[in-house]
Design an enzyme around this catalytic site. Structure first.
Site, PDB file in Angstrom:
ATOM      1  N   GLY A  12       0.850  -1.072   0.064  1.00 35.14           N
ATOM      2  CA  GLY A  12      -0.019  -0.119   0.111  1.00 35.14           C
ATOM      3  C   GLY A  12       0.890   1.225  -0.110  1.00 35.14           C
ATOM      4  O   GLY A  12       2.162   1.206  -0.126  1.00 35.14           O
ATOM      5  N   LEU A  14       1.660   3.796   2.255  1.00 27.24           N
ATOM      6  CA  LEU A  14       2.430   3.685   3.489  1.00 27.24           C
ATOM      7  C   LEU A  14       3.399   2.620   3.459  1.00 27.24           C
ATOM      8  O   LEU A  14       4.728   2.990   3.972  1.00 27.24           O
ATOM      9  CB  LEU A  14       1.845   3.625   4.903  1.00 27.24           C
ATOM     10  N   ASP A  38      -2.206 -12.652   5.114  1.00 29.92           N
ATOM     11  CA  ASP A  38      -3.621 -12.291   5.050  1.00 29.92           C
ATOM     12  C   ASP A  38      -3.890 -12.021   6.612  1.00 29.92           C
ATOM     13  O   ASP A  38      -4.072 -13.081   7.365  1.00 29.92           O
ATOM     14  CB  ASP A  38      -4.688 -13.220   4.714  1.00 29.92           C
ATOM     15  N   TYR A  63      -8.891  -2.197   4.811  1.00 25.78           N
ATOM     16  CA  TYR A  63      -9.711  -2.037   3.986  1.00 25.78           C
ATOM     17  C   TYR A  63     -10.143  -0.646   3.727  1.00 25.78           C
ATOM     18  O   TYR A  63     -10.555   0.013   4.532  1.00 25.78           O
ATOM     19  CB  TYR A  63     -11.153  -2.665   4.278  1.00 25.78           C
ATOM     20  N   THR A  64      -9.786   0.274   2.729  1.00 25.80           N
ATOM     21  CA  THR A  64      -9.787   1.705   2.597  1.00 25.80           C
ATOM     22  C   THR A  64     -10.633   2.115   1.532  1.00 25.80           C
ATOM     23  O   THR A  64     -10.712   3.316   1.263  1.00 25.80           O
ATOM     24  CB  THR A  64      -8.252   2.288   2.336  1.00 25.80           C
ATOM     25  N   ASP A 104      -8.796   9.913  10.195  1.00 27.27           N
ATOM     26  CA  ASP A 104      -9.842  11.265  10.831  1.00 27.27           C
ATOM     27  C   ASP A 104     -11.175  10.851  10.385  1.00 27.27           C
ATOM     28  O   ASP A 104     -12.028  11.474  10.968  1.00 27.27           O
ATOM     29  CB  ASP A 104      -9.459  12.243   9.755  1.00 27.27           C
ATOM     30  N   TYR A 127     -16.535   2.532   7.082  1.00 30.79           N
ATOM     31  CA  TYR A 127     -15.173   2.592   7.018  1.00 30.79           C
ATOM     32  C   TYR A 127     -14.573   3.282   8.265  1.00 30.79           C
ATOM     33  O   TYR A 127     -13.805   2.576   9.090  1.00 30.79           O
ATOM     34  CB  TYR A 127     -14.310   3.386   5.866  1.00 30.79           C
TER      35      TYR A 127
END
Length: 285
Positions: A12, A14, A38, A63-64, A104, A127
């Site tokens: 990802g 980051l 996983d 999960y974004t 946030d 989310y």
């Protein structure tokens, strides 16, 4: 002896940034992408933590997909909550310090000044709710942890707003951009550098912190800055959120107050536009 650090979700934004910076650090990293590890698989986690003695675990796995989470509720909670609980349990059993990334979006956006860590949470989408649940699991299970809430993350890796705007500016003459959601764009490199600093210094200032680049803007203001860097002629049209309907509600104001993290760790976080310029200057289109 070199510290051993597990980085989950290493492909990802980051995780990829930490991987890039890792060559400059005397740390033994184990990078695990979602296909390699996983984190929802309890047996895989137990096996890995039994096999390798880690000092730290940086959890970049999440999960974004904010809108899709409204439809894939079970999957969002599985990754952002239950898997985080299992990670925390393994870290507790093996005396591993967990560094976890949150968001946030645990806030409802009704405040009119930057959110501090002690402010009441009230997520308005799946989310945010799933990420908040993950935070709570960590706080219930561990004492030695760092939770960093961040916002509007971008980098040269993966999918993010910066790369989307650059792409759209090549494809379209006009772009409509939401102008009434306010937040703080955050360069993943700044967050990655800070996390690596914590590990190198073996900091014991455990707890929950807000980390984002300083000052705030709208998505429209963010897009303006991106295009001004390239002197693009693309026309940007500011629009209200109701003209750009999404499955998930977004907080209208989610600026994070970073005074606690700056004071505690003695750092100065760059303004978002300065950090954006730094990233874009290095970014090969």
């Amino acid at each position: 002896m070199l510290k051993k650090v597990l980085v989950t979700g290493s492909n990802g934004q980051l995780g990829s940034t930490i991987k890039e910076l890792s060559i400059n650090h005397d740390i033994n990293f184990v990078f695990a992408s979602s296909s390699e590890l996983d984190i929802t698989n309890k047996k895989q986690l137990v096996s890995l933590f039994n096999e390798i003695s880690f000092d730290y675990c940086i959890n970049c796995a999440a999960y974004t997909k904010v809108d899709k989470a409204e439809q894939e509720i079970e999957k969002a909670y599985s990754i952002n909550s239950e898997a985080v609980k299992n990670l925390a349990l393994n870290c507790s059993q093996h005396n591993v310090i967990l560094i976890h990334i949150s968001t946030d979006f645990v806030f409802d956006g009704e405040k009119e000044s930057p959110y501090i860590e002690a402010d009441a949470t009230n997520p308005i989408n799946v989310y945010g709710k799933s990420k908040l649940q993950g935070e709570k699991h960590i706080q219930e299970i561990l004492e030695n942890y760092f939770i960093f809430r961040t916002s509007w993350l971008y980098s040269k890796y993966g999918n993010n707003f910066v790369k989307t705007i650059i792409r759209l500016s090549k494809e379209k003459e006009e772009i409509n951009i939401v102008s009434d959601q306010i937040g703080s764009p955050t360069n993943a490199e700044d967050l990655a550098i800070f996390i690596l600093r914590i590990i190198k210094q073996e900091s014991t200032h455990y707890g929950l912190y807000h980390f984002s680049n300083n000052d705030d803007t709208s998505w429209y203001g963010f897009a303006q800055k991106i295009l001004s860097h390239y002197n693009r002629d693309t026309i940007l049209n500011p629009i209200p959120s109701h003209l750009y309907p999404t499955l998930a509600k977004r907080p209208k104001y989610s600026v994070l107050n970073t005074k606690k993290v700056e004071t505690t760790f003695g750092i100065n976080i760059l303004n978002w536009d300065d950090s954006l310029n730094k990233m874009l200057s290095d970014y090969v289109r």
